[in-house]
Write a protein that holds these residues in place. Structure first.
Motif, short mmCIF file in Angstrom:
data_model
loop_
_atom_site.label_atom_id
_atom_site.label_comp_id
_atom_site.label_asym_id
_atom_site.label_seq_id
_atom_site.Cartn_x
_atom_site.Cartn_y
_atom_site.Cartn_z
N LEU A 1 0.81 -1.22 0.00
CA LEU A 1 0.00 0.00 0.00
C LEU A 1 0.84 1.27 0.00
CD1 LEU A 1 -2.92 -0.83 2.48
CD2 LEU A 1 -3.04 -0.62 0.00
N TYR A 2 1.93 1.26 0.78
CA TYR A 2 2.67 2.49 1.01
C TYR A 2 4.12 2.42 0.51
CZ TYR A 2 -1.23 2.98 4.24
OH TYR A 2 -2.48 3.04 4.79
N GLY A 3 4.47 1.38 -0.24
CA GLY A 3 5.86 1.20 -0.62
C GLY A 3 6.24 1.68 -2.00
N LEU B 1 5.05 10.58 -2.98
CA LEU B 1 4.29 9.46 -2.45
C LEU B 1 3.04 9.21 -3.29
CD1 LEU B 1 4.52 10.16 1.39
CD2 LEU B 1 5.80 8.47 0.07
N SER B 2 2.67 7.95 -3.38
CA SER B 2 1.50 7.58 -4.16
C SER B 2 0.28 7.56 -3.25
CB SER B 2 1.71 6.20 -4.79
OG SER B 2 0.60 5.84 -5.58
N PRO B 3 -0.71 8.44 -3.48
CA PRO B 3 -1.89 8.48 -2.60
C PRO B 3 -2.77 7.26 -2.79
CG PRO B 3 -2.19 9.96 -4.44
CD PRO B 3 -0.78 9.46 -4.54
N LEU B 4 -3.47 6.89 -1.74
CA LEU B 4 -4.41 5.78 -1.83
C LEU B 4 -5.65 6.22 -2.60
CD1 LEU B 4 -4.23 4.30 1.77
CD2 LEU B 4 -3.00 3.57 -0.26
N PRO B 5 -6.30 5.31 -3.30
CA PRO B 5 -7.51 5.68 -4.05
C PRO B 5 -8.59 6.29 -3.17
CG PRO B 5 -6.73 3.52 -4.73
CD PRO B 5 -5.90 3.92 -3.55
N ALA B 6 -8.71 5.82 -1.93
CA ALA B 6 -9.77 6.33 -1.05
C ALA B 6 -9.55 7.79 -0.70
CB ALA B 6 -9.83 5.50 0.22
#
Length: 252
Positions: free
Chosen positions: A44-46, A237-242
């Motif tokens: 998710l966060y890597g 950083l790549s944001p989460l879809p939510a």
């Protein structure tokens, strides 16, 4: 009054709990859950955002994501070398295989830590003295020796002199690199190590620290990928879809 003897199966002493098969079974399940949580966090966060990766056009890059190999490769490019070998970092592997060697190190450190807890007090003290003394000797002894030798040759002077013969701060460079490497590794594996110690050492404090660490990482990632923040400073950083869904856009 006659003291009632408690059977080993009913005793709550740590030494007895460690030998119960039910406790061992729960520890194995907890260890699997910890590793699954680590793997989920990395997925998710890597990763860095696609636009951030494209901006570097194939060259080495680093963003503060939850992943250790990218940061170590970038750090090696900046400094020219790493103290620990690639086999320990997992840099000689790809994908999930890059996690194997650091996880083995975490398991070994956990076993040593548990041994110090269960061993005699004299043995535990000797182990601590050896570890602390070895680290101090490796980190400071070359610096002190080179300074004393230079004092005997050139007289009393500060260790950060203007010439190479009078400047001994380079001897502290290697320990500093080692500490920074541990920071990059610790971003991912510090909660794993504390979690393993908490699970197999039956320590509630360490388990609480592990959960708190993961919650902190999630919170920091959410803040750094918030639209208002990324418009000012984009860390890649790549944001989460939510976080960028319709509910967020509409203020819901």
């Amino acid at each position: 009054m006659v003291e009632k003897k408690v059977s080993e199966n009913s005793s709550l002493e740590i030494s007895n709990l460690r030998r119960r098969w039910k406790i061992i079974f729960l520890q194995l399940i907890s260890t699997s859950a910890l590793l699954a949580l680590m793997n989920r966090m990395i997925k998710l966060y890597g990763s860095c955002s696609d636009t951030f990766v494209e901006s570097y056009d194939g060259s080495n890059y680093w963003c503060p994501s939850y992943e250790h190999t990218r940061g170590l490769i970038w750090f090696e490019e900046q400094t020219g070398s790493l103290i620990l070998p690639d086999a320990i970092h997992g840099l000689d592997q790809t994908g999930n295989m890059s996690l194997v060697a650091p996880l083995v190190i975490c398991a070994i450190l956990t076993a040593i830590w548990i041994y110090t807890l269960t061993a005699k007090e004299s043995i535990s003290k000797n182990i601590r003295r050896i570890v602390v003394g070895g680290m101090l000797a490796w980190g400071l002894l070359p610096f002190v020796v080179s300074w004393l030798v230079a004092i005997s040759n050139f007289g009393i002077h500060l260790p950060w002199g203007p010439t190479n013969e009078l400047n001994h701060m380079d001897n502290l460079w290697e320990p500093l690199l080692f500490v920074i490497e541990l920071v990059f590794l610790g971003i991912v594996f510090a909660p794993v190590l504390s979690g393993l110690m908490g699970i197999w050492g039956l320590s509630r404090k360490l388990l609480t620290w592990t959960v708190g660490y993961y919650l902190t990482v999630i919170g920091i990632h959410a803040i750094l990928t918030f639209e208002g923040i990324t418009e000012s400073v984009d860390l890649g950083l790549s944001p989460l879809p939510a976080q960028i869904g319709e509910a967020t856009l509409l203020g819901g």
